[in-house]
Design an enzyme around this catalytic site. Structure first.
Site, PDB file in Angstrom:
ATOM      1  N   THR A  16       4.798   4.058   3.384  1.00  0.00           N
ATOM      2  CA  THR A  16       5.650   3.574   2.138  1.00  0.00           C
ATOM      3  C   THR A  16       6.910   4.223   2.277  1.00  0.00           C
ATOM      4  O   THR A  16       7.832   3.665   1.655  1.00  0.00           O
ATOM      5  CB  THR A  16       4.496   3.804   1.052  1.00  0.00           C
ATOM      6  OG1 THR A  16       3.608   3.066   1.269  1.00  0.00           O
ATOM      7  CG2 THR A  16       5.477   3.143  -0.125  1.00  0.00           C
ATOM      8  N   ASP A  60       1.770   2.213  10.082  1.00  0.00           N
ATOM      9  CA  ASP A  60       0.945   2.603   8.638  1.00  0.00           C
ATOM     10  C   ASP A  60      -0.105   3.598   8.906  1.00  0.00           C
ATOM     11  O   ASP A  60      -0.763   3.350  10.246  1.00  0.00           O
ATOM     12  CB  ASP A  60       0.360   1.160   8.091  1.00  0.00           C
ATOM     13  CG  ASP A  60      -0.701   1.199   6.867  1.00  0.00           C
ATOM     14  OD1 ASP A  60      -0.180   0.706   5.804  1.00  0.00           O
ATOM     15  OD2 ASP A  60      -1.296   2.015   6.773  1.00  0.00           O
ATOM     16  N   THR A 169      -6.829  17.072   0.719  1.00  0.00           N
ATOM     17  CA  THR A 169      -7.633  15.649   0.663  1.00  0.00           C
ATOM     18  C   THR A 169      -6.713  14.791  -0.282  1.00  0.00           C
ATOM     19  O   THR A 169      -6.295  15.126  -1.201  1.00  0.00           O
ATOM     20  CB  THR A 169      -8.970  15.778  -0.018  1.00  0.00           C
ATOM     21  OG1 THR A 169      -9.787  16.677   0.826  1.00  0.00           O
ATOM     22  CG2 THR A 169      -9.821  14.551  -0.360  1.00  0.00           C
TER      23      THR A 169
HETATM   24  N1  ASP Z   1      -0.934   2.477   3.620  1.00  0.00           N
HETATM   25  C1  ASP Z   1       0.015   3.297   3.691  1.00  0.00           C
HETATM   26  C2  ASP Z   1       0.016   4.263   4.847  1.00  0.00           C
HETATM   27  O1  ASP Z   1      -0.840   5.283   4.486  1.00  0.00           O
HETATM   28  C3  ASP Z   1       0.139   3.948   2.399  1.00  0.00           C
HETATM   29  C4  ASP Z   1       1.200   5.308   2.161  1.00  0.00           C
HETATM   30  O2  ASP Z   1       2.359   5.138   2.873  1.00  0.00           O
HETATM   31  O3  ASP Z   1       1.085   6.047   1.223  1.00  0.00           O
HETATM   32  O4  ASP Z   1       0.723   4.165   5.707  1.00  0.00           O
END
Ligand code: ASP
Length: 346
Positions: A16, A60, A169
């Site tokens: 993100t 991702d 975690t």
């Molecule tokens: N689904 C995303 C990821 O882990 C969520 C994030 O970036 O926080 O890549």
């Protein structure tokens, strides 16, 4: 403490944090990190030289695989002498796994490797990404007056806390303070000033050569015990073809139902050479199998204690040790000793 004349390499893997809004379509897309300074002009205000490399395509973090950990290790290893520290931008979902894996794969690490990300993309008004990135850069560049790095460890920086990576975690999917280190104190708190907790930060031996590791064996499973668990579920997990190790998530201080079939299945699997590590389902605290009869019987079945290790760390440590082709007994022995500060052995 200084950050002058230092240089930091940012490795953008995805997630993100690195997304911006397309002005025409309104959708979120990853931006090109070659233009990092355009998107985050505050970077110019830091005292250090910042370069960036990115995964192409960015991923991702739900799609992260051990191969990506190897890629990060090779980028760090190839650039190790050129930079004072490294900041890894990573999705939050599996960041604790990546941080744990890197802590084992980067043997003799003597420089900061700080993982961070954000809950909101960097383009959003209320983003947590900008602050997380700026603080991570500052920590990655921070040196003692004698020029040695302050935090030569793999860490996660999130919101206002710097944590040892293999102790973390992801515990919150909604709030900015997404990570916790339940069994080890924060290495630093970032408020108006960054306050380092020097007594709990790992000290490296000067002149140790970084030793990167790449071989991981993913023949590992997790078995979570619950009241009423069926014999077939346990039997099927322990009978997976080629399986070499199982992280057994148990109750409280390492207890499981005292069913004869369960103890027999676990004992037979241990005798076949499957390494079974007892990890508590509790967020905080440690496995102590001799405390209750229910835990004691597990110990008698050949299961070893994970102490206060996280599941993320147990899985990646097993992958790392199995990747060395050690015998089951050697893997068991090494699981009982810390490699990178991931367990507290009383
Ligand atoms: N689904 C995303 C990821 O882990 C969520 C994030 O970036 O926080 O890549």
């Amino acid at each position: 403490m200084t950050t002058h004349n230092t240089s930091v390499l940012i490795i953008y893997t995805g997630g993100t944090i690195g997304m911006i809004q397309n002005t025409e379509t309104g959708t979120l897309e990853t931006f090109n990190f070659d233009h990092l300074h355009e998107h985050i002009p505050e970077l110019k205000k830091t005292n250090c030289n910042i370069d960036a490399v990115q995964f192409d395509p960015p991923i991702d973090s739900s799609d992260i695989e051990p191969e990506a950990w190897g890629k990060i290790v090779s980028i760090i290893s190839e650039n190790y002498d050129k930079y004072n520290g490294f900041v890894i931008l990573h999705g939050t979902d599996t960041m604790a796994f990546t941080a744990s894996a890197l802590s084992f794969m980067l043997e003799n690490l003597g420089k900061p490797v700080i993982l961070t990300g954000s809950q909101l993309p960097i383009c959003m008004l209320r983003t947590d990404g900008r602050e997380n990135l700026m603080t991570s850069i500052e920590i990655a560049a921070a040196q003692h007056p004698d020029g040695t790095p302050i935090v030569p460890e793999v860490c996660i920086l999130f919101e206002n806390r710097l944590m040892r990576g293999n102790r973390t975690t992801k515990f919150n999917a909604d709030y900015f303070n997404a990570f916790r280190s339940f069994n080890y104190p924060a290495l630093a708190d970032a408020g108006i000033h960054i306050k380092y907790n020097f007594g709990v930060i790992h000290n490296t031996q000067p002149d140790m050569q970084l030793k990167p590791h790449y071989l991981l064996d993913r023949r590992v499973a997790v078995l979570k015990i619950f009241p009423g668990i069926h014999e077939n579920v346990v039997a099927a997990t322990l009978a997976i073809e080629g399986i070499k190790a199982v992280v057994l998530e148990t109750f409280g201080s390492g207890n499981a139902p005292r069913r004869q079939w369960l103890l027999r299945l676990l004992r037979e699997a241990s005798q076949r050479g499957i390494v079974i590590v007892n990890v508590t389902q509790c967020c905080a605290g440690t496995v102590e199998m001799s405390r209750y009869k229910t835990g004691y019987e597990l110990m008698q079945s050949g299961i070893i204690s994970g102490y206060d290790i996280t599941t993320e760390s147990a899985i990646t440590k097993l992958m790392f040790l199995l990747g060395h082709n050690y015998s089951p007994d050697e893997v068991r022995q090494r699981m009982l000793q810390p490699i990178a500060g991931e367990i507290t052995v009383a």
